[in-house]
Design a protein around this motif. Structure first.
Motif, short mmCIF file in Angstrom:
data_model
loop_
_atom_site.label_atom_id
_atom_site.label_comp_id
_atom_site.label_asym_id
_atom_site.label_seq_id
_atom_site.Cartn_x
_atom_site.Cartn_y
_atom_site.Cartn_z
N UNK A 131 -46.10 58.29 33.83
CA UNK A 131 -46.86 57.24 33.70
C UNK A 131 -48.35 57.62 34.25
N UNK A 132 -48.32 58.48 35.32
CA UNK A 132 -50.06 58.89 35.53
C UNK A 132 -50.70 59.53 34.40
N UNK A 133 -49.92 60.32 33.87
CA UNK A 133 -50.44 61.14 32.45
C UNK A 133 -50.78 60.04 31.38
N UNK A 134 -50.20 58.72 31.11
CA UNK A 134 -50.19 58.02 30.26
C UNK A 134 -51.40 57.22 30.89
N UNK A 135 -51.50 56.95 32.26
CA UNK A 135 -52.68 56.07 32.78
C UNK A 135 -53.95 56.92 32.53
N UNK A 136 -53.95 58.33 32.72
CA UNK A 136 -55.07 59.02 32.43
C UNK A 136 -55.57 58.73 30.98
N UNK A 137 -54.61 59.22 30.09
CA UNK A 137 -55.22 59.09 28.64
C UNK A 137 -55.67 57.63 28.34
N UNK A 138 -54.94 56.73 28.77
CA UNK A 138 -55.23 55.29 28.52
C UNK A 138 -56.52 55.18 29.13
N UNK A 139 -57.01 55.46 30.07
CA UNK A 139 -58.25 55.12 31.05
C UNK A 139 -59.38 56.05 30.25
N UNK A 140 -59.17 57.35 30.04
CA UNK A 140 -60.06 57.72 29.32
C UNK A 140 -60.47 57.20 27.98
N UNK A 141 -59.56 56.53 27.31
CA UNK A 141 -60.08 56.02 26.04
C UNK A 141 -60.45 54.45 26.42
N UNK A 142 -60.06 54.14 27.63
CA UNK A 142 -60.67 52.84 28.06
C UNK A 142 -62.29 53.02 28.52
N UNK A 162 -77.39 51.81 22.70
CA UNK A 162 -76.48 52.60 21.74
C UNK A 162 -76.35 53.97 22.52
N UNK A 163 -77.60 54.25 23.27
CA UNK A 163 -77.79 55.75 23.98
C UNK A 163 -76.68 55.62 25.18
N UNK A 164 -76.78 54.47 25.98
CA UNK A 164 -75.65 54.40 27.26
C UNK A 164 -74.25 54.40 26.86
N UNK A 165 -74.03 53.74 25.84
CA UNK A 165 -72.66 53.42 25.41
C UNK A 165 -72.19 55.04 24.70
N UNK A 166 -73.06 55.82 23.98
CA UNK A 166 -72.70 57.14 23.76
C UNK A 166 -72.35 58.02 24.96
N UNK A 167 -73.29 57.90 25.78
CA UNK A 167 -72.96 58.68 27.11
C UNK A 167 -71.59 58.30 27.68
N UNK A 168 -71.44 57.17 27.79
CA UNK A 168 -69.94 56.77 28.13
C UNK A 168 -68.96 57.59 27.42
N UNK A 169 -69.00 57.45 25.93
CA UNK A 169 -67.96 58.34 25.03
C UNK A 169 -68.00 59.68 25.40
N UNK A 170 -69.17 60.30 25.67
CA UNK A 170 -68.93 61.59 25.83
C UNK A 170 -68.49 62.08 27.35
N UNK A 171 -68.59 61.06 28.11
CA UNK A 171 -67.95 61.23 29.41
C UNK A 171 -66.22 61.19 29.37
N UNK A 172 -66.10 60.16 28.75
CA UNK A 172 -64.63 60.09 28.22
C UNK A 172 -63.96 61.19 27.62
N UNK A 173 -64.70 61.88 26.57
CA UNK A 173 -64.12 63.34 25.93
C UNK A 173 -64.24 64.14 27.09
N UNK A 174 -65.23 64.32 27.70
CA UNK A 174 -64.94 65.49 28.75
C UNK A 174 -63.89 65.32 29.71
N UNK A 175 -63.83 64.06 30.07
CA UNK A 175 -62.66 63.70 30.97
C UNK A 175 -61.30 64.03 30.44
N UNK A 176 -61.10 63.92 29.05
CA UNK A 176 -59.79 64.17 28.42
C UNK A 176 -59.69 65.56 28.24
N UNK A 177 -60.80 66.40 27.98
CA UNK A 177 -60.53 67.92 28.04
C UNK A 177 -60.20 68.34 29.24
N UNK A 178 -60.74 67.96 30.51
CA UNK A 178 -60.34 68.57 31.73
C UNK A 178 -59.05 68.07 32.04
N UNK A 179 -58.56 66.94 31.62
CA UNK A 179 -57.24 66.36 32.10
C UNK A 179 -56.25 67.21 31.51
#
Lengths: 240, 301, 317
Positions: C8-19, C200-217
């Motif tokens: 459940x925790x792993x699911x939550x991590x991946x769901x919130x990363x995409x969130x 558009x730039x701020x939105x892109x930064x958030x996507x970058x954060x999400x991708x990085x979090x996924x990699x580290x998770x």
């Protein structure tokens, strides 16, 4: 007035349901007649003719051309019934040639189309000289002529014109209104929405004044011109 | 042999040009960038595959005509596939795009087309799996054309087909009454309606033509390379690039744009390696958006 | 029980990363009306950036700076923001769907670089041994998974708070005004394009954060983590949850992730092994149909936008 060629009866129309701009306006026009539709800014004049042309959703009312009730018809079919509309702006296809603009309106056999095209070009000699030019390169007056010429290709019973004089020099307006008089003399009824009140009343047989989407004053052009209400509506001397 | 890569680029451009013509027509008349256009290419290719197989089971084994790897049976199947792909486009328009157009939400239509494209492509994988398929097992030998250049008969046939189709569509637009109406709708749909043009009908014919051309380019690609569910999706960026380089709405522009993209891709394959081929379209797209966003044959706004 | 909890925790991590990516998309599309078809690409840019900044040096590969994860996350946001700004600057002054086409191009090129620039990205093999947070108790799966979940949840909540703040600020109101009325946007002239570029730039930064979090998770990264179907899922999340609403973006992320996981379990159980690829494709068909039907019949999604009725979403007709 002879039997009406176009009757628009108690139209209610607008872009947003619930807030109609036209609130029960009516008009009737006979063959060869010129009717000026006047009124202050925001009175709903343009929306009224657009609704007659089928371009604005109708909440209530009836549009009859000759004997045919066209109320439920889509805009492109109303032309077949004899109703031609010329919008105020963007009324020609700028990327198409003068000939192509006119040809779009022609119907029937190749020979009939050819003949209709030549008739239209013959009526406006200026256009005849520029037949292969792109409409976007024409002058303002020529564009207006082209738009009207195209509307006449289908030989309509009634022509609806939305502020044809807007943006034109007085000399060109005079020329244009001369053409309109000739067109009406040929039996076409003309509904003319105008801001240019004095010129419109000089040209028109009858006039109709709209206020807040309703008929406020109508009658022979000379009577309307003399009515004190008209001057009161156009405070600031627009109608002077 | 040094100029062979240019010829290869021109042949690739032929299949691109068929697709880009469809993109440029639908884009200018329907007023949104349709991300499902690539899927029309794939669906056309697969429909032709199935129809040709059906014809084969009725009339016997695969047939070939003359030096080509295909015969009249595939041509017939391609014609039917083009019509069916057109019908798919019409149904999608009726179910999805027409409603969004009526709301005046062009960007939402782009987004819906993105959803539709993913579904259509995945559906092909469900139906046919992602295994590559071929119209024919015939092996084609490249013939010498002189000056050290070689091409297979199939390649020359596709080149000819693209030229004939391109000239045909250009004549349709410039000479016929339907073409005039299509140009009018592209410029100003409201005025077109006022002038008495049945805009809804013109839009339906535009879908049929655009999707049909996509299907034909899919069959051409299938004959020259192979048939895969992702074949159209991979072509989408080159198609957009070709249409925008040429100028949206211009058929000659789509052909010139396709030629630019095709030859540039061939040059990249030769000088930088095949793996970088897909980047070419993006570079060209960026270049044209920077320098001349209306494209080579487009109008200045 | 503990296995279930870790799952459940792993699911939550991946769901919130995409969130988090979905929140970024909401700022771009929901608030400003900018169509981005390259969500996965901007996530990918963030993921590779952070991986290169934080992993240990390896022979034959660039990067490997061995910096702390925080530095990696900040770098990921910065590089993704730069990439977004470049694409935006190129296309935002042109017709609206050129942005869609250009971001689609970015997706193609980023995928190409990820697969082929082996010295930078490790190619199709990707990058492994990416530092994971709380690595000190990685040998105890349950607390480890829970701690990672809490970290991602806090970041998602933080992003949510900041975006809510922005949405109600004068800045957010300008964005919505631009979205609702192209003519109003045109009358703002250059500043209209400038506002869009910022969003558009701020939105892109958030996507970058999400991708990085996924990699580290996950601790591992390959081009297959960021295919077009990821973009597609993030879009489905936003549209189903409710465009224009940050809570809708997060709710949609959890809901669509859950649907995705459940249908994954179902197809794994019901289809024979040699039909798995087909079954997976069927799931994408289903998500596509869900997305399209939502656009048509419930354009405001589950939660929708609280303030104005949005014309670009079709409104409540």
């Amino acid at each position: 007035m002879s039997r009406a060629m176009l009757e628009a009866d108690a139209l209610v129309a607008g872009y947003e349901p619930g807030t109609p701009i036209v609130q029960g306006a009516s008009l009737a026009i006979g063959a060869g007649e010129i009717l000026a539709v006047l009124g202050p800014n925001g009175a709903g004049k343009s929306t009224f003719v657009k609704a007659i042309a089928g371009l604005v959703p109708l909440g209530a009312g009836r549009v009859v051309v000759g004997d045919v009730d066209v109320t439920a018809w889509p805009a492109h079919q109303r032309i077949e019934a004899g109703l031609a509309y010329v919008p105020q702006i963007e009324n020609v296809f700028a990327t198409l040639s003068v000939e192509d603009n006119l040809a779009l309106a022609t119907r029937g056999s190749r020979a009939a189309r050819r003949a209709a095209l030549e008739r239209a070009l013959g009526r406006f000699p200026d256009l005849g000289l520029a037949r292969t030019r792109e409409a976007g390169r024409l002058s303002g007056g020529q564009r207006q002529m082209l738009a009207i010429a195209r509307a006449l290709v289908v030989e309509p019973a009634v022509l609806l014109l939305d502020e044809p004089s807007a943006g034109l020099s007085p000399r060109v307006v005079g020329e244009l209104f001369g053409q309109l008089r000739a067109i009406a003399a040929g039996g076409v009824g003309i509904v003319l929405v105008e801001q240019n009140v004095r010129a419109a009343l000089a040209l028109a047989d009858r006039a109709l004044v709209l206020v807040a989407g309703r008929n406020r004053l109508e009658g022979p052009a000379a009577d309307v011109a003399a009515d004190p209400l008209l001057a009161a509506l156009y405070v600031g001397g627009v109608a002077a | 042999m040094t100029l062979q890569w240019i010829l290869d680029g021109v042949i690739a451009a032929a299949t691109l040009a068929l697709g880009a013509t469809g993109v440029t027509l639908t884009y200018s008349n329907l007023r949104f960038a349709n991300f499902a256009h690539g899927e029309f290419i794939s669906w056309g290719a697969y429909l032709a595959l199935t129809l040709a197989a059906l014809a084969g089971s009725v009339f016997g084994t695969a047939e070939v005509a003359g030096p080509f790897s295909f015969g009249g049976r595939l041509l017939l199947a391609a014609g039917l596939a083009a019509a069916l792909t057109g019908v798919i486009a019409l149904v999608l328009d009726m179910l999805v795009f027409r409603r969004l157009r009526a709301r005046g939400a062009a960007v939402t239509a782009v987004m819906a087309s993105f959803g539709v494209s993913m579904s259509l492509r995945a559906l092909l994988e469900v139906l046919y799996t992602s295994r590559p398929r071929y119209y024919s097992e015939e092996l084609e030998i490249a013939m010498p054309l002189g000056a050290g250049l070689r091409a297979t008969p199939d390649q020359l046939a596709v080149l000819g087909l693209a030229l004939v189709t391109g000239i045909g569509v250009a004549l349709l637009l410039s000479r016929t009454s339907l073409g005039r109406q299509m140009r009018a709708v592209a410029e100003n749909p409201v005025l077109a309606e006022i002038v008495g043009i049945d805009v809804a009908q013109v839009i339906r014919l535009t879908w049929l033509l655009g999707a049909g051309l996509a299907a034909v380019s899919g069959v051409a690609l299938g004959v020259l390379v192979q048939v895969r569910p992702s074949m159209g999706a991979e072509l989408l960026l080159p198609l957009f690039a070709a249409a925008i380089v040429g100028g949206i709405g211009s058929v000659p522009g789509a052909f010139v744009g396709a030629l630019v993209v095709g030859v540039a891709e061939a040059a990249t394959v030769r000088y930088a390696g095949a793996e970088w081929r897909a980047a070419v379209s993006f570079v060209l797209l960026v270049a044209v958006l920077l320098v001349r966003p209306t494209g080579l044959f487009g109008r200045q706004p | 029980m503990s296995g279930w909890f870790a799952y459940a925790c792993t699911f939550g991590v991946l769901a919130l990363v995409q969130g988090i990516a979905c929140l970024g998309l909401n700022l771009q599309w929901g608030q400003t009306g900018l169509f981005n078809v390259g969500v996965a690409a901007f996530m990918s840019i963030g993921a590779y950036t952070s991986a290169l900044v934080t992993t240990a040096a390896i022979d034959g590969r660039l990067g490997g700076l061995g910096m702390p994860i925080v530095v990696g996350l900040v770098a990921a946001m910065a590089v993704a923001a730069l990439a977004s700004a470049a694409v935006g600057a190129l296309t935002l002054r042109l017709r609206t769907d050129y942005l869609a086409i250009a971001t689609f191009g970015v997706a193609v090129v980023v995928d190409l670089v990820a697969r082929n620039a082996v010295s930078l990205t490790g190619g199709t093999l990707g990058i492994s041994f990416i530092p994971r947070p709380f690595a000190s108790f990685a040998d105890r799966p349950v607390p480890f998974a829970f701690a990672t979940f809490v970290l991602v949840a806090l970041l998602a909540f933080g992003a949510y708070l900041v975006l809510e703040r922005l949405a109600t600020s004068p800045w957010g109101r300008v964005l919505r005004a631009i979205r609702e009325d192209e003519r109003a946007a045109a009358s703002l002239g250059k500043s209209g394009a400038w506002y869009r570029l910022q969003a558009f730039t701020v939105g892109g930064a958030l996507m970058g954060l999400a991708g990085a979090l996924e990699a580290h998770a996950i601790g591992f990264l390959s081009p297959d983590n960021f295919t077009a179907s990821v973009t597609f899922q993030v879009w489905a999340m936003l549209v189903v949850g409710g465009s224009g609403n940050n809570r809708g973006a997060l709710a949609g992320a959890v809901l669509v992730s859950a649907l995705w996981s459940l249908t994954g379990l179902a197809t794994a159980a019901w289809f024979p092994p040699d039909e798995q690829a087909r079954a997976a494709a069927l799931r994408i068909v289903a998500i596509g149909v869900l997305l399209t039907l939502t656009i048509l019949w419930r354009p405001r999604g589950l939660l929708g936008e609280r303030t104005a009725v949005s014309r670009h979403l079709g409104g409540a007709d």
